[in-house]
Design a protein around this motif. Structure first.
Motif, PDB file in Angstrom:
ATOM      1  N   SER A 137       0.836  -1.201   0.000  1.00 33.72           N
ATOM      2  CA  SER A 137       0.000   0.000   0.000  1.00 33.72           C
ATOM      3  C   SER A 137       0.869   1.248   0.000  1.00 33.72           C
ATOM      4  N   PRO A 138       0.348   2.350  -0.543  1.00 34.10           N
ATOM      5  CA  PRO A 138       1.125   3.590  -0.553  1.00 34.10           C
ATOM      6  C   PRO A 138       1.407   4.119   0.851  1.00 34.10           C
ATOM      7  N   GLU A 139       0.535   3.782   1.794  1.00 35.56           N
ATOM      8  CA  GLU A 139       0.726   4.268   3.164  1.00 35.56           C
ATOM      9  C   GLU A 139       1.996   3.709   3.800  1.00 35.56           C
ATOM     10  N   GLU A 140       2.386   2.499   3.389  1.00 37.63           N
ATOM     11  CA  GLU A 140       3.581   1.865   3.939  1.00 37.63           C
ATOM     12  C   GLU A 140       4.868   2.318   3.256  1.00 37.63           C
ATOM     13  N   ALA A 141       4.739   3.028   2.144  1.00 35.63           N
ATOM     14  CA  ALA A 141       5.875   3.232   1.243  1.00 35.63           C
ATOM     15  C   ALA A 141       6.676   4.494   1.547  1.00 35.63           C
ATOM     16  N   ASP A 142       7.994   4.383   1.263  1.00 35.97           N
ATOM     17  CA  ASP A 142       8.869   5.561   1.247  1.00 35.97           C
ATOM     18  C   ASP A 142       8.835   6.229  -0.120  1.00 35.97           C
ATOM     19  N   ALA A 143       8.516   5.454  -1.136  1.00 43.82           N
ATOM     20  CA  ALA A 143       8.478   5.968  -2.506  1.00 43.82           C
ATOM     21  C   ALA A 143       7.402   5.232  -3.288  1.00 43.82           C
ATOM     22  N   ILE A 144       6.887   5.886  -4.304  1.00 39.06           N
ATOM     23  CA  ILE A 144       5.816   5.321  -5.125  1.00 39.06           C
ATOM     24  C   ILE A 144       6.237   5.341  -6.588  1.00 39.06           C
ATOM     25  N   VAL A 145       6.001   4.208  -7.278  1.00 39.07           N
ATOM     26  CA  VAL A 145       6.285   4.100  -8.707  1.00 39.07           C
ATOM     27  C   VAL A 145       4.979   3.847  -9.440  1.00 39.07           C
ATOM     28  N   ILE A 146       4.698   4.648 -10.460  1.00 33.21           N
ATOM     29  CA  ILE A 146       3.534   4.430 -11.319  1.00 33.21           C
ATOM     30  C   ILE A 146       4.045   4.041 -12.704  1.00 33.21           C
ATOM     31  N   ASN A 147       3.718   2.838 -13.126  1.00 34.11           N
ATOM     32  CA  ASN A 147       4.069   2.356 -14.462  1.00 34.11           C
ATOM     33  C   ASN A 147       2.870   2.638 -15.363  1.00 34.11           C
ATOM     34  N   THR A 148       3.012   3.621 -16.235  1.00 38.65           N
ATOM     35  CA  THR A 148       1.867   4.211 -16.917  1.00 38.65           C
ATOM     36  C   THR A 148       1.543   3.575 -18.265  1.00 38.65           C
ATOM     37  N   CYS A 149       0.297   3.762 -18.665  1.00 40.03           N
ATOM     38  CA  CYS A 149      -0.191   3.402 -20.000  1.00 40.03           C
ATOM     39  C   CYS A 149      -0.944   4.610 -20.543  1.00 40.03           C
ATOM     40  N   THR A 150      -0.861   4.830 -21.837  1.00 33.31           N
ATOM     41  CA  THR A 150      -1.569   5.957 -22.446  1.00 33.31           C
ATOM     42  C   THR A 150      -2.199   5.561 -23.766  1.00 33.31           C
ATOM     43  N   VAL A 151      -2.582   4.278 -23.873  1.00 27.99           N
ATOM     44  CA  VAL A 151      -3.042   3.741 -25.154  1.00 27.99           C
ATOM     45  C   VAL A 151      -4.336   4.390 -25.629  1.00 27.99           C
ATOM     46  N   VAL A 152      -5.208   4.788 -24.685  1.00 26.23           N
ATOM     47  CA  VAL A 152      -6.453   5.475 -25.049  1.00 26.23           C
ATOM     48  C   VAL A 152      -6.661   6.640 -24.095  1.00 26.23           C
ATOM     49  N   GLY A 153      -7.527   7.573 -24.499  1.00 26.53           N
ATOM     50  CA  GLY A 153      -7.763   8.769 -23.714  1.00 26.53           C
ATOM     51  C   GLY A 153      -8.209   8.523 -22.282  1.00 26.53           C
ATOM     52  N   PRO A 154      -9.218   7.640 -22.041  1.00 21.84           N
ATOM     53  CA  PRO A 154      -9.636   7.401 -20.660  1.00 21.84           C
ATOM     54  C   PRO A 154      -8.500   6.892 -19.764  1.00 21.84           C
ATOM     55  N   THR A 155      -7.605   6.060 -20.333  1.00 21.43           N
ATOM     56  CA  THR A 155      -6.471   5.572 -19.552  1.00 21.43           C
ATOM     57  C   THR A 155      -5.524   6.711 -19.221  1.00 21.43           C
ATOM     58  N   GLU A 156      -5.266   7.573 -20.187  1.00 24.07           N
ATOM     59  CA  GLU A 156      -4.410   8.739 -19.934  1.00 24.07           C
ATOM     60  C   GLU A 156      -4.971   9.585 -18.796  1.00 24.07           C
ATOM     61  N   ARG A 157      -6.258   9.834 -18.827  1.00 18.28           N
ATOM     62  CA  ARG A 157      -6.867  10.657 -17.782  1.00 18.28           C
ATOM     63  C   ARG A 157      -6.779   9.984 -16.422  1.00 18.28           C
ATOM     64  N   ARG A 158      -6.922   8.668 -16.415  1.00 17.61           N
ATOM     65  CA  ARG A 158      -6.785   7.945 -15.149  1.00 17.61           C
ATOM     66  C   ARG A 158      -5.358   8.057 -14.624  1.00 17.61           C
ATOM     67  N   MET A 159      -4.377   7.974 -15.533  1.00 20.42           N
ATOM     68  CA  MET A 159      -2.977   8.110 -15.124  1.00 20.42           C
ATOM     69  C   MET A 159      -2.735   9.460 -14.466  1.00 20.42           C
ATOM     70  N   LEU A 160      -3.245  10.517 -15.090  1.00 22.73           N
ATOM     71  CA  LEU A 160      -3.013  11.861 -14.549  1.00 22.73           C
ATOM     72  C   LEU A 160      -3.672  12.028 -13.188  1.00 22.73           C
ATOM     73  N   ARG A 161      -4.843  11.416 -13.007  1.00 20.27           N
ATOM     74  CA  ARG A 161      -5.489  11.477 -11.688  1.00 20.27           C
ATOM     75  C   ARG A 161      -4.643  10.775 -10.635  1.00 20.27           C
ATOM     76  N   ARG A 162      -4.098   9.591 -10.985  1.00 20.96           N
ATOM     77  CA  ARG A 162      -3.284   8.854 -10.021  1.00 20.96           C
ATOM     78  C   ARG A 162      -1.995   9.622  -9.702  1.00 20.96           C
ATOM     79  N   LEU A 163      -1.383  10.186 -10.710  1.00 21.61           N
ATOM     80  CA  LEU A 163      -0.151  10.956 -10.481  1.00 21.61           C
ATOM     81  C   LEU A 163      -0.427  12.173  -9.603  1.00 21.61           C
ATOM     82  N   SER A 164      -1.561  12.825  -9.848  1.00 20.49           N
ATOM     83  CA  SER A 164      -1.921  13.981  -9.025  1.00 20.49           C
ATOM     84  C   SER A 164      -2.146  13.577  -7.569  1.00 20.49           C
ATOM     85  N   THR A 165      -2.722  12.395  -7.366  1.00 19.62           N
ATOM     86  CA  THR A 165      -2.973  11.895  -6.007  1.00 19.62           C
ATOM     87  C   THR A 165      -1.680  11.785  -5.210  1.00 19.62           C
TER      88      THR A 165
END
Length: 424
Positions: free
Chosen positions: A56-84
């Protein structure tokens, strides 16, 4: 890399793994099996640097997001997660930073880890984590010119990995107790074409390795299958290979395929499927279809429906067309979302009728299969030689051979009762 892409290689951290040394790391992975292969390699690199993965992110010292941008909805989801996670120690990898760095920097300020950096760091390690299913990347990039695809811009032209490197990875998985080896690339059937080799040569050599394993060949483009079809069918005689094909057609209309830059015809695709089915009647076929591509008429869409009715695949992955930056149709007039949703629902319902008709003939039969994956406590996934999925409600070890009665149809797999079993 094509003009207009936003990557700036000079801004990459020389050794991002040093910044993760000794840390507890939480990783989220999105997208294709290739991305999951990158993550598995990254985990081994982190372990080499004294790091560990947490749940879980709560346990972590660092967070890695391995992204996908194959379609628009996925891109938007990535940006939301990165913003979080923008206030965290954040690292980003995958396809998105390779083509949409400015979009990422608009919502956060992470350290970028390119997939190439992961690959190069992993090459000197080659360790694997014990698992039922192991992902082996055999190449990056492709030879295609698909007009809609942002992934080919992110991953570049085909670079086949050396055969011995692939052998080494497969051996490591087999020695760790992995049974199912999944070969993956942006286009598996293109392997070797940049170096004067062929996929059938690679598969033939992999089938000679010792140990208890089977290989699932990943997604192949009809355009690169055509030239190696006979040799490829010959290799599938080996019991080491699951009789399974994932060959995206994308459209049942030659007119749309030409606009997509797919470099084959509907007849080419059907010839491939027919040839394999004549040789291996029980082979499992999976395909992909894009609906709502710019210019797709009702007649074009009907052609896709008719094609699915003719080939009766075991699975159809349906994607609603999404305009991607830096691609050919990006500036073309797009269809309303409502039309794409309607076509997606119609195609999915029609495809499910095909699954039901095919699966109905199998209900109540007894099949031989092998346990490939633990799902939840007390439940495992097993696969037949043709890669039919069977969930067994028992806690069986990976590699267990079982005779199973198919009791319930779940569209993409069956629920079954184990009649007999042989432990590995």
């Amino acid at each position: 890399m094509e003009e207009g892409l936003s990557i700036d290689p000079t801004s990459e951290t020389t050794d991002p793994f040093a910044a993760l040394a000794g840390k507890k790391v939480y990783i989220e992975t999105y997208g294709c099996r290739y991305n999951f292969g990158d993550t598995a390699n990254l985990v081994e690199v982190l372990r080499k640097h004294g790091g560990s993965c947490v749940a879980s992110p709560e346990e972590a010292d660092a967070i890695v997001i391995n992204t996908c941008t194959v379609v628009g909805p996925t891109e938007r989801r990535m940006l939301r997660r990165l913003s979080t996670f923008r206030e965290k120690s954040l690292f980003v990898t995958g396809c998105m930073p390779l083509v949409q760095r400015e979009s990422i920097l608009a919502v956060c300020s992470p350290v970028i880890i390119t997939p190439d950096q992961i690959h190069e760091a992993y090459r000197s390690i080659q360790t694997v984590a014990p698992s039922g299913v192991g992902i082996v990347q055999i190449a990056k990039g492709c030879l295609g010119r698909c007009t809609y695809c942002i992934t080919r811009l992110a991953r570049g032209r085909l670079e086949s990995f050396p055969q011995e490197e692939i052998h080494e990875k497969v051996r490591a998985f087999v020695e760790a107790g992995t049974f199912e080896i999944q070969l993956t690339a942006q286009d598996v059937s293109a392997w070797g074409m940049d170096k004067g080799n062929t996929l059938p040569e690679l598969l033939t050599s992999l089938c000679t390795l010792t140990g208890n394993y089977r290989i699932r060949v990943g997604m192949m483009n009809p355009a690169t299958v055509i030239g190696i079809l006979n040799e490829l069918m010959d290799v599938f005689e080996s019991e080491r290979l699951f009789r399974f094909l994932h060959i995206p057609v994308q459209s049942g209309s030659d007119r749309i395929l030409k606009r997509m830059g797919r470099d084959y015809t509907v007849q080419d695709f059907e010839d491939i499927i027919s040839a394999f089915r004549r040789r291996y009647p029980d082979i499992n076929i999976s395909t992909d279809v894009i609906v709502g591509f710019p210019g797709e008429t009702g007649e074009d869409f009907s052609c896709s429906l008719d094609l699915i009715g003719r080939i009766k695949p075991s699975k159809v992955n349906i994607t609603r067309y999404s305009a991607r930056p830096f691609t050919g149709p990006f500036s073309e007039k797009d269809f309303p979302d409502s039309l794409k949703k309607d076509r997606s629902r119609i195609l999915n319902a029609y495809a499910e009728k095909q699954y039901t008709a095919v699966n109905h003939q199998l209900l109540g039969t007894i099949v031989s299969c092998v346990v490939t994956e633990k799902l939840i406590p007390g439940s495992v996934m097993a696969r037949t030689a043709s890669y039919l999925g069977v969930v067994i409600g028992e806690d069986l070890p990976i590699g267990t051979l079982a005779e199973v009665s198919l009791k319930k149809d779940r569209k993409y797999f069956f629920m079954g009762d184990c009649i007999s079993k042989t432990m590995p």
